[in-house]
Design an enzyme around this catalytic site. Structure first.
Site, short mmCIF file in Angstrom:
data_model
loop_
_atom_site.label_atom_id
_atom_site.label_comp_id
_atom_site.label_asym_id
_atom_site.label_seq_id
_atom_site.Cartn_x
_atom_site.Cartn_y
_atom_site.Cartn_z
N ILE A 214 0.83 -1.20 0.00
CA ILE A 214 0.00 0.00 0.00
C ILE A 214 0.87 1.26 0.00
O ILE A 214 0.50 2.27 -0.58
CB ILE A 214 -1.00 -0.05 1.19
CG1 ILE A 214 -2.16 0.91 0.95
CG2 ILE A 214 -0.33 0.20 2.51
CD1 ILE A 214 -3.37 0.58 1.80
N CYS A 215 2.07 1.17 0.59
CA CYS A 215 2.94 2.35 0.59
C CYS A 215 3.50 2.64 -0.81
O CYS A 215 3.73 3.78 -1.17
CB CYS A 215 4.06 2.22 1.61
SG CYS A 215 4.31 0.56 2.20
N THR A 216 3.69 1.57 -1.60
CA THR A 216 4.16 1.78 -2.97
C THR A 216 3.10 2.50 -3.78
O THR A 216 3.39 3.48 -4.48
CB THR A 216 4.47 0.42 -3.65
OG1 THR A 216 5.42 -0.26 -2.87
CG2 THR A 216 5.00 0.62 -5.06
#
Lengths: 432, 177
Positions: A214-216
């Site tokens: 999700i951070c990507t």
């Protein structure tokens, strides 16, 4: 041509001389691999053509192939379930449908098409969900073939057929043949509920759907897919609030497409298209007609062998990998003792009508053949007594004093879990 | 039709009839009743009869988030454990791996979820985020940047946000115990 027109009204005795000439080569005499119970000649033909009732689940890519194969190999009483309607993008491979059929239910159109092309075959469609049907419905079939695209539906039918097995009734054991394809890969398997490994046993073999960290997707998008995931996972709930994303709604896809495109532009990423957006959010893997044809053929071949005993059937997993050349492999997938559907132990217990839950737990802990420590009990999805977490222990504690009879009917099931059990234990309770 | 019944090994095997309870439900029962949580984590069920919707409160007893109570919602669907539980952080908190909508960057909640993992592993993973916030997987970029650049200032911001402070124009929820 004239003969076909006459025969098109599903006349029950539409067999003309030589109709099954090729299939009969297999059915008229035993071969080296035939089962000892094989009834060569009229016996097996009568069963296949006049008695055997087969259910096909799914009338999509695999389903169309399966229906055609079954009808042409001599199955005459075929039922088909599908909850979908025909989309224009289906027409390249789902050959029972024509442009005029777009929007109509797949099951109904497929059934009509088969009946108009293969004389003497009755295909009974049901346009709806498999979950609409009860045990009595599934009980009427000899065999079930699945050509599904959903894990959830497969788990449901698998659990239903395993539950259907009644030790007192051999007819209750319905072989399940499951086909599946993903692009150039596919698998066909034979599941004999409670005897071989079931679908749930192999759940850990599934490829998980592609998910990006999700951070990507939030910070460092590099692929068009990252932008689409950003739109659907982060932006949709932020902007649309509680409104549920419906991946079948073109307006919703359009919104995601626009948001993803803007994001892609900002990060100078190319390749966000409407169809990629739909593909990513619906987790669509392009369907390959030839993979479907191979897997459907394998499934129907197994159905034919099981229905006729004419040859040894698949034991129990056939996989096909067509990505680099054509590789296939067959192996026996092992049943799992800790499978939540077909594993675990089941025990009949007879207790006094006066017994409390507390007394029952005491008995479970004491019994040498069970050896459970700290069992938690539920019945039909309702909690009876939970050892943890504290709030649920407290909420269910008053049940300890209650009579088991008040919570579980005669002949009812209790699901027991405990750290000392591989998965669970099912108690079938009878009262004296 | 092949005679499958004769393949039943013995009477004992034939007695294995299974319950109507779904596999997901049994698995959730197993996961919940075997939870082994430290005193810093507590579950709460708004409706104790509904095992599929509950909250987890984490009250770290060490690290820079000590003194706060962080509530997460858990939603489990019928496809568990094929699909992971859906977890969100309910209050708006200042944390590099949690965004302002409550999304959590924890690998086992998404790309690294496997059916062999369970609710206990997810909960332990969440608690770890409060002990070791990770600036390399940012969801709140401001917070991650601060953590990387100036750890002292980051800790000061954490304390201030936990009291319900405003950091760089963002109002955070008061989460002090």
């Amino acid at each position: 041509m004239a003969a076909a027109t006459v025969l098109n009204g599903n006349a029950p005795s539409a067999d003309w001389p030589g109709r099954y000439h090729h299939v009969d080569q297999i059915l008229d005499k035993p071969g080296p691999r035939t089962d000892p119970s094989f009834l060569a000649g009229p016996g097996v033909k009568e069963f296949l053509r006049d008695q055997c009732k087969i259910l096909v689940i799914g009338a999509g890519g695999l389903g169309c192939e399966i229906l055609a194969n079954l009808a042409l190999s001599g199955f005459k009483d075929i039922h088909v379930i599908d909850m979908d309607t025909i989309d224009i993008s289906n027409l390249n491979r789902q050959f029972l449908f024509r442009p005029k059929d777009v929007g109509k239910p797949k099951a109904i159109v497929a059934a009509e098409f088969i009946m108009s092309r293969v004389p003497g075959v009755t295909v009974t469609p049901y346009y709806g969900k498999i979950q609409d049907k009860d045990d009595d419905y599934y009980m009427q079939f000899n065999l079930v073939i699945c050509g599904l695209d959903s894990v959830e539906a497969r788990r449901w039918i698998n659990a239903t057929l395993v539950n259907l097995v009644d030790p007192e009734n051999p007819e209750s054991l319905k072989p399940l043949i499951d086909g599946g394809t993903e692009g150039f890969k596919g698998q066909a398997r034979v599941i004999l509920p409670t005897i071989t490994s079931c679908y749930e046993c192999s759940l850990d073999m599934l490829n998980k759907p592609t998910a990006f960290p999700i951070c990507t997707i939030a910070n460092t998008p590099r692929l068009p897919e990252h932008c689409i995931e950003w739109a659907s996972v982060l932006e949709w709930p932020r902007v649309q609030g509680d409104k549920k994303l419906d991946t079948d709604n073109p307006e919703h896809i359009q919104w995601l497409y626009q948001v993803a495109s803007a994001r892609a532009k900002e990060f100078k990423i190319e390749g966000v298209t409407w169809s990629l957006t739909q593909g990513v959010v619906k987790n669509i893997i392009p369907a390959i007609a030839s993979t479907n044809a191979i897997i459907a053929a394998s499934c129907c071949n197994e159905a034919f062998k099981i229905a006729t005993s004419s040859s040894a059937y698949l034991n129990n997993y056939f996989m096909l990998i067509g990505t680099d050349g054509v590789y296939s492999f067959t192996f026996e997938h092992q049943k799992r003792d800790d499978c939540p559907v077909c594993g675990g132990e089941s025990l009949d217990i007879t207790i006094s009508r006066e017994w409390t839950v507390d007394r029952l737990i005491e008995m479970l802990v004491e019994r040498q053949d069970i050896q459970v420590k700290k069992p938690s009990l539920s019945s039909g999805g309702k909690q009876i007594y939970f050892q943890a977490p504290p709030q649920l222990e407290e909420a269910t504690r008053p049940n300890l004093e209650k009579k088991v009879l008040e919570l579980v009917e005669d002949g009812g099931d209790i699901t027991v879990t405990a750290t000392t059990l591989p998965f669970n234990l099912t108690l079938r309770v009878k009262y004296t | 039709m092949i005679k499958i019944w004769s393949m039943k090994k013995n009477e004992d095997a034939a007695a294995k009839k299974k319950p109507k309870t779904s596999a997901a439900q049994i698995r959730v029962q197993k996961d919940l009743t075997e939870l082994d949580l430290p005193s810093t984590m507590k579950t709460h069920f708004p409706d104790p009869a509904d095992l599929l919707n509950f909250t987890l409160t984490i009250t770290p007893d060490e690290g820079m988030y000590k003194g706060g109570a962080f509530v997460f919602s858990f939603v489990i669907n019928a496809n568990y454990p094929h699909e992971p539980p859906k977890v969100k952080c309910i209050p708006t908190i200042y944390h590099p791996n949690v965004d302002l909508e409550g999304n959590v960057c924890l690998n086992i909640l998404r790309e690294d979820w496997k059916p062999v993992l369970n609710l206990n592993s997810v909960m332990v993973g969440l608690q770890y985020l409060f002990l070791e916030p990770n600036a390399d997987d940012p969801l709140n970029k401001e917070a991650a940047e601060e953590l990387r650049r100036n750890r002292e200032q980051f800790i000061y911001n954490v304390k201030s946000a936990m009291r319900g402070g405003n950091i760089k124009g963002v109002q955070y929820d008061r989460v002090l115990v």
